[in-house]
Design an enzyme around this catalytic site. Structure first.
Site, mmCIF file in Angstrom:
data_model
loop_
_atom_site.group_PDB
_atom_site.id
_atom_site.type_symbol
_atom_site.label_atom_id
_atom_site.label_comp_id
_atom_site.label_asym_id
_atom_site.label_seq_id
_atom_site.Cartn_x
_atom_site.Cartn_y
_atom_site.Cartn_z
ATOM 1 N N LYS A 43 0.823 -1.186 0.000
ATOM 2 C CA LYS A 43 0.000 0.000 0.000
ATOM 3 C C LYS A 43 0.871 1.256 0.000
ATOM 4 C CE LYS A 43 -3.100 -2.431 3.178
ATOM 5 N NZ LYS A 43 -2.240 -3.322 3.990
ATOM 6 N N GLY A 44 2.147 1.084 0.317
ATOM 7 C CA GLY A 44 3.021 2.229 0.599
ATOM 8 C C GLY A 44 3.141 3.259 -0.506
ATOM 9 N N GLU A 97 7.878 3.262 -6.336
ATOM 10 C CA GLU A 97 8.117 2.721 -4.985
ATOM 11 C C GLU A 97 8.054 3.831 -3.951
ATOM 12 O OE1 GLU A 97 8.506 -0.225 -3.818
ATOM 13 O OE2 GLU A 97 9.680 -1.518 -5.127
ATOM 14 N N ASP A 98 7.647 3.465 -2.738
ATOM 15 C CA ASP A 98 7.726 4.423 -1.636
ATOM 16 C C ASP A 98 9.179 4.579 -1.186
ATOM 17 O OD1 ASP A 98 7.835 1.816 -0.657
ATOM 18 O OD2 ASP A 98 6.359 2.109 0.923
ATOM 19 N N ASP A 101 15.131 0.292 0.000
ATOM 20 C CA ASP A 101 15.948 0.176 1.206
ATOM 21 C C ASP A 101 17.067 -0.829 0.921
ATOM 22 O OD1 ASP A 101 16.622 0.521 3.892
ATOM 23 O OD2 ASP A 101 15.323 -1.105 4.544
ATOM 24 N N PHE A 150 14.359 4.837 10.605
ATOM 25 C CA PHE A 150 13.031 4.402 10.184
ATOM 26 C C PHE A 150 12.123 5.627 10.039
ATOM 27 C CE2 PHE A 150 8.831 2.582 10.510
ATOM 28 C CZ PHE A 150 8.959 1.429 9.749
ATOM 29 N N VAL A 151 11.467 5.719 8.905
ATOM 30 C CA VAL A 151 10.639 6.899 8.643
ATOM 31 C C VAL A 151 9.180 6.514 8.390
ATOM 32 C CG1 VAL A 151 12.547 8.294 7.727
ATOM 33 C CG2 VAL A 151 11.219 6.871 6.170
ATOM 34 N N ASP A 157 4.456 3.401 6.624
ATOM 35 C CA ASP A 157 3.752 3.108 7.865
ATOM 36 C C ASP A 157 4.656 2.554 8.956
ATOM 37 O OD1 ASP A 157 4.123 0.518 6.491
ATOM 38 O OD2 ASP A 157 2.889 -0.276 8.117
ATOM 39 N N ARG A 163 0.539 6.386 7.532
ATOM 40 C CA ARG A 163 0.695 6.533 6.080
ATOM 41 C C ARG A 163 0.154 7.877 5.610
ATOM 42 N NH1 ARG A 163 1.922 1.431 3.930
ATOM 43 N NH2 ARG A 163 0.981 -0.349 4.955
#
Ligand code: IMP
Length: 176
Positions: A43-44, A97-98, A101, A150-151, A157, A163
């Site tokens: 869902k990101g 993409e969100d 990583d 971590f964001v 989320d 989100r």
């Protein structure tokens, strides 16, 4: 009031939307005269994809897929839980993409989609955390490089929350 557990804002809503417009202009320049298929990963990437699509001065189509991890950890073992609705053969595809990583998820998706004979395929990510990269991924377009924290926000989320924040923030690990 229910305050999100954040340590600091990395990028404000204004910065995010200004940068999305810049990246959209870059993409439009690259694909001028063509039609682009944006593929979002649920869902990101939904929030970023929507903003990007609205800023793009190109004819765009959109489609989504969903992935789920297996194997009990985040070692890049993913499978497609919901596939695209339409084929992508002979289309110019932009995988949206969100965040990239470790790169494992994106590499898996890129390989899977490339096997469906698109005319071209490229990656656009809102956030890029290259310091954690485990496998090389050809990111063509990105909004921001971020540090190893971590964001949340703009689609990202923590336990399915946050989100919908308009900004991107570093989580406060003590209050998560
Ligand atoms: P990968 O490590 O590149 O395979 O990224 C896997 C997924 O982990 C991303 O698509 C995000 O959904 C999630 N993720 C990675 N870093 C963060 C973060 O800082 N906040 C929220 N989700 C993250």
């Amino acid at each position: 009031m229910n305050v999100p557990p954040i340590e600091r804002v990395l990028f404000t809503e204004e910065q995010v939307s200004a940068r999305i417009k810049e990246v959209a202009a870059e993409i439009a320049g690259r694909y001028q005269g063509r039609e682009l298929k944006l593929i979002g990963v649920l869902k990101g990437s939904v929030f970023f994809l929507t903003a990007l699509a609205r800023a793009l001065e190109l004819p765009v189509k959109i489609d989504f897929l969903a992935i789920s991890s297996f194997g009990g950890n985040s070692a890049g073992m993913v499978r497609i839980a919901k596939d695209l609705d339409e084929p992508i053969q002979d289309e110019d595809v932009l995988l949206v993409e969100d965040i990239v990583d470790t790169g494992l998820t994106t590499r898996y998706l890129l390989q899977t989609l490339a096997g469906r004979a698109p005319r071209s395929i490229a990656i656009c990510t809102m956030l890029d955390r290259t310091v954690r990269r485990m496998v090389p991924v050809p990111v063509e377009f990105r909004c921001f490089e971020i540090p190893d924290r971590f964001v949340v926000g703009c689609g990202l989320d923590y336990k399915q929350l946050y989100r919908n924040l308009g900004y991107i923030a570093v989580m406060n690990p003590d209050r998560g």
